[in-house]
Design an enzyme around this catalytic site. Structure first.
Site, mmCIF file in Angstrom:
data_model
loop_
_atom_site.group_PDB
_atom_site.id
_atom_site.type_symbol
_atom_site.label_atom_id
_atom_site.label_comp_id
_atom_site.label_asym_id
_atom_site.label_seq_id
_atom_site.Cartn_x
_atom_site.Cartn_y
_atom_site.Cartn_z
ATOM 1 N N TRP A 154 -15.935 -13.237 30.096
ATOM 2 C CA TRP A 154 -16.080 -12.216 29.440
ATOM 3 C C TRP A 154 -16.034 -12.380 28.006
ATOM 4 O O TRP A 154 -16.165 -11.407 27.523
ATOM 5 C CB TRP A 154 -15.572 -11.070 29.758
ATOM 6 C CG TRP A 154 -14.930 -10.597 31.389
ATOM 7 C CD1 TRP A 154 -14.585 -10.284 32.272
ATOM 8 C CD2 TRP A 154 -16.433 -9.755 31.786
ATOM 9 N NE1 TRP A 154 -14.758 -9.697 33.167
ATOM 10 C CE2 TRP A 154 -15.886 -9.484 33.272
ATOM 11 C CE3 TRP A 154 -18.013 -9.954 31.445
ATOM 12 C CZ2 TRP A 154 -17.654 -9.099 34.496
ATOM 13 C CZ3 TRP A 154 -18.422 -9.309 32.578
ATOM 14 C CH2 TRP A 154 -18.397 -8.796 33.427
ATOM 15 N N GLU A 240 -7.918 -4.351 15.057
ATOM 16 C CA GLU A 240 -7.910 -2.763 14.989
ATOM 17 C C GLU A 240 -9.182 -2.550 14.416
ATOM 18 O O GLU A 240 -10.371 -1.033 14.091
ATOM 19 C CB GLU A 240 -7.234 -2.703 13.184
ATOM 20 C CG GLU A 240 -5.698 -2.406 13.556
ATOM 21 C CD GLU A 240 -4.678 -2.849 12.241
ATOM 22 O OE1 GLU A 240 -5.269 -2.448 11.053
ATOM 23 O OE2 GLU A 240 -3.849 -2.301 12.259
ATOM 24 N N GLY A 339 -31.451 16.334 35.576
ATOM 25 C CA GLY A 339 -31.819 16.519 36.591
ATOM 26 C C GLY A 339 -32.442 15.347 37.956
ATOM 27 O O GLY A 339 -31.612 14.206 37.119
ATOM 28 N N GLY A 340 -32.969 15.674 39.158
ATOM 29 C CA GLY A 340 -32.950 13.795 39.751
ATOM 30 C C GLY A 340 -34.168 12.808 38.435
ATOM 31 O O GLY A 340 -33.704 11.764 38.824
ATOM 32 N N GLU A 363 -12.193 -4.543 24.647
ATOM 33 C CA GLU A 363 -10.973 -4.761 23.266
ATOM 34 C C GLU A 363 -9.957 -3.950 23.016
ATOM 35 O O GLU A 363 -9.230 -2.642 22.846
ATOM 36 C CB GLU A 363 -11.944 -3.469 22.386
ATOM 37 C CG GLU A 363 -11.829 -4.693 20.396
ATOM 38 C CD GLU A 363 -12.721 -5.141 20.261
ATOM 39 O OE1 GLU A 363 -13.377 -5.506 21.508
ATOM 40 O OE2 GLU A 363 -12.945 -6.313 19.279
ATOM 41 N N GLU A 367 -6.036 2.258 28.886
ATOM 42 C CA GLU A 367 -5.215 2.404 29.507
ATOM 43 C C GLU A 367 -4.005 1.835 28.504
ATOM 44 O O GLU A 367 -3.023 2.425 28.083
ATOM 45 C CB GLU A 367 -3.707 1.661 31.076
ATOM 46 C CG GLU A 367 -5.334 2.650 32.417
ATOM 47 C CD GLU A 367 -6.896 2.555 32.508
ATOM 48 O OE1 GLU A 367 -7.587 1.392 31.333
ATOM 49 O OE2 GLU A 367 -7.287 3.633 32.621
#
Ligand SMILES: Cc1cc2nc3c(=O)[nH]c(=O)nc-3n(C[C@H](O)[C@H](O)[C@H](O)COP(=O)(O)OP(=O)(O)OC[C@H]3O[C@@H](n4cnc5c(N)ncnc54)[C@H](O)[C@@H]3O)c2cc1C
Length: 384
Positions: A154, A240, A339-340, A363, A367
């Site tokens: 990744w 950070e 909407g649609g 990053e 959790e």
């Protein structure tokens, strides 16, 4: 002479114009073609965007972290992938500024500031990204070199990066494990293979790839800061600004979704009136604008603490957690308002909705942010 706030506002205004005039008209097509935005990156180089975290003596045009966050948000308002092209790059620049040896700084920072060299950061491995201390990639010293073995996944900007900051174990037996972790400043060469672009839900255009290291040779003086065993602490510090950067994308994407929704709600009619007059739709719009504004303030707060040299893992964690969850909700509400139409790939709403989840994962997942926040709350004895 203009005061610094005016100067920084001018930078943000310049990027805002760039986004409105050059990015928004082409973003949808580039996204759907999964095409690398070469021309836009060239313009970003010319605007000095890759040097915004690099001090002037090293060739950059350093701005405050709050300004950097505002620039990031603007880019993400146009197309989040552009913010991605400068995300890892900025973390690596920050690592060099904070911890690099004089030789490492002069070797990389001037060319990073112009965007001639763009950087990637390689932390995550196929076996896991949250538990960095469990990483398997090793760097074994052999006379004046390290031989790196293992793999990463990744890694954003991997194909185009001229510099990759690789987090690896120079002492796999160290206890606790973080004492054996170092960052190697690696340039590509034999023994390092960059994989194909990984297929992604959103955040297209910029590449995220696997890296394979097979006894890949890196000179010993490429250890960030010149000494082994500091990489974990260095990376936590670099993250950070990384977290603030990811957090800052959220109000950008969310604002794009809000702007489109506000316009649509005034123009679309149902039951004989513009839909914003239906209380549910009005409530969505009010909630979206309020939470975007709240996210901006949290990000600014974290950015100001960072620049003041104060500890800000709690604040950056809160900003990233709140802003990314906010963006998920706002982009979903934008679909409801449309909407649609919101489900159509012919307008941008679906792209915002596909881009939003990356911010809850990248990053450090949300959790993990919650773990950081609660640990800090206990350590500081509460909110203070
Ligand atoms: C598009 C994209 C671009 C990326 N770019 C980069 C890049 O440039 N460089 C880079 O290094 N990485 C990059 N990443 C990787 C990203 O940082 C990781 O995916 C992320 O850190 C999570 O790691 P993981 O996927 O291995 O999940 P895991 O660590 O396997 O976690 C899986 C789940 O378990 C949860 N979990 C794990 N541990 C805990 C815990 N202690 N407490 C509570 N929950 C826990 C996680 O929150 C998650 O929900 C990118 C990812 C994506 C999708």
């Amino acid at each position: 002479m203009a005061d610094p706030d005016d100067a920084e506002q001018a930078v943000v205004d310049l990027v805002r114009r760039f986004v409105d005039e050059q990015v928004r008209p082409v973003a949808r097509q580039l996204e759907h073609e999964d095409a690398y935005p070469d021309q836009l990156i060239e313009l970003m180089k010319q605007m000095g965007i890759f040097g915004l975290a690099i001090p002037e003596p090293a060739g950059g045009s350093l701005v405050s972290t709050a300004c950097y966050a505002a620039v990031t948000a603007e880019l993400a308002r146009g197309w989040m992938s552009l913010a991605g092209a400068m995300g890892g790059h900025t973390v690596v620049a920050k690592l060099l500024v904070l911890f690099g040896t004089a030789e490492q700084k002069s070797r990389y920072l001037p060319r990073m500031a112009t965007g001639e060299i763009r950087a990637a950061m390689a932390l995550t491995e196929p076996g896991g990204g949250s538990d960095l201390q469990a990483m398997r990639t090793t760097a074994r010293r052999e006379s004046d070199d390290y031989l790196v073995s293992g793999s990463k996944t990744w890694i954003t900007n991997a194909q185009r990066a001229g510099l990759i900051a690789v987090l690896c174990k120079t002492d796999p037996a160290a206890a606790p494990p973080h004492r054996g972790i170092s960052i190697l400043l690696a340039e590509k060469g034999p023994g390092l293979t960059v994989g194909e672009k990984l297929p992604k839900l959103g955040y297209r255009g910029v590449e995220s790839c696997e890296l394979f290291f097979d006894e890949f040779r890196v000179p010993a003086d490429a250890v960030l800061g010149g000494a082994e065993g500091r990489g974990f602490a260095q990376m936590m510090k670099g993250l950070e600004i990384g977290r603030i950067q990811v957090a800052a994308r959220a109000p950008g994407v969310a604002q794009a979704a809000f702007d489109d929704s506000l316009a649509y709600a005034q123009q679309r009619e149902a039951f004989g009136q513009p839909i914003w007059r239906h209380q549910s739709i009005g409530n969505y719009l009010a909630g979206m604008a309020t939470s975007i504004t709240a996210a901006r303030q949290l990000i600014r707060y974290a950015a100001e603490r960072l620049d003041a040299g104060q500890r800000c893992d709690l604040e950056a964690g809160m900003a990233k957690l709140f802003a990314s969850e906010m963006c998920m909700q706002v982009t979903l509400d934008a679909i409801r308002i449309h909407g649609g139409q919101g489900y159509s790939t012919e307008i941008d709403i679906e792209r915002y909705f596909r881009d939003a989840p990356l911010m809850i994962v990248g990053e450090g997942t949300n959790e993990i942010q919650r773990n950081v926040i609660v640990r800090q709350l206990i350590e500081r004895g509460g909110l203070g």
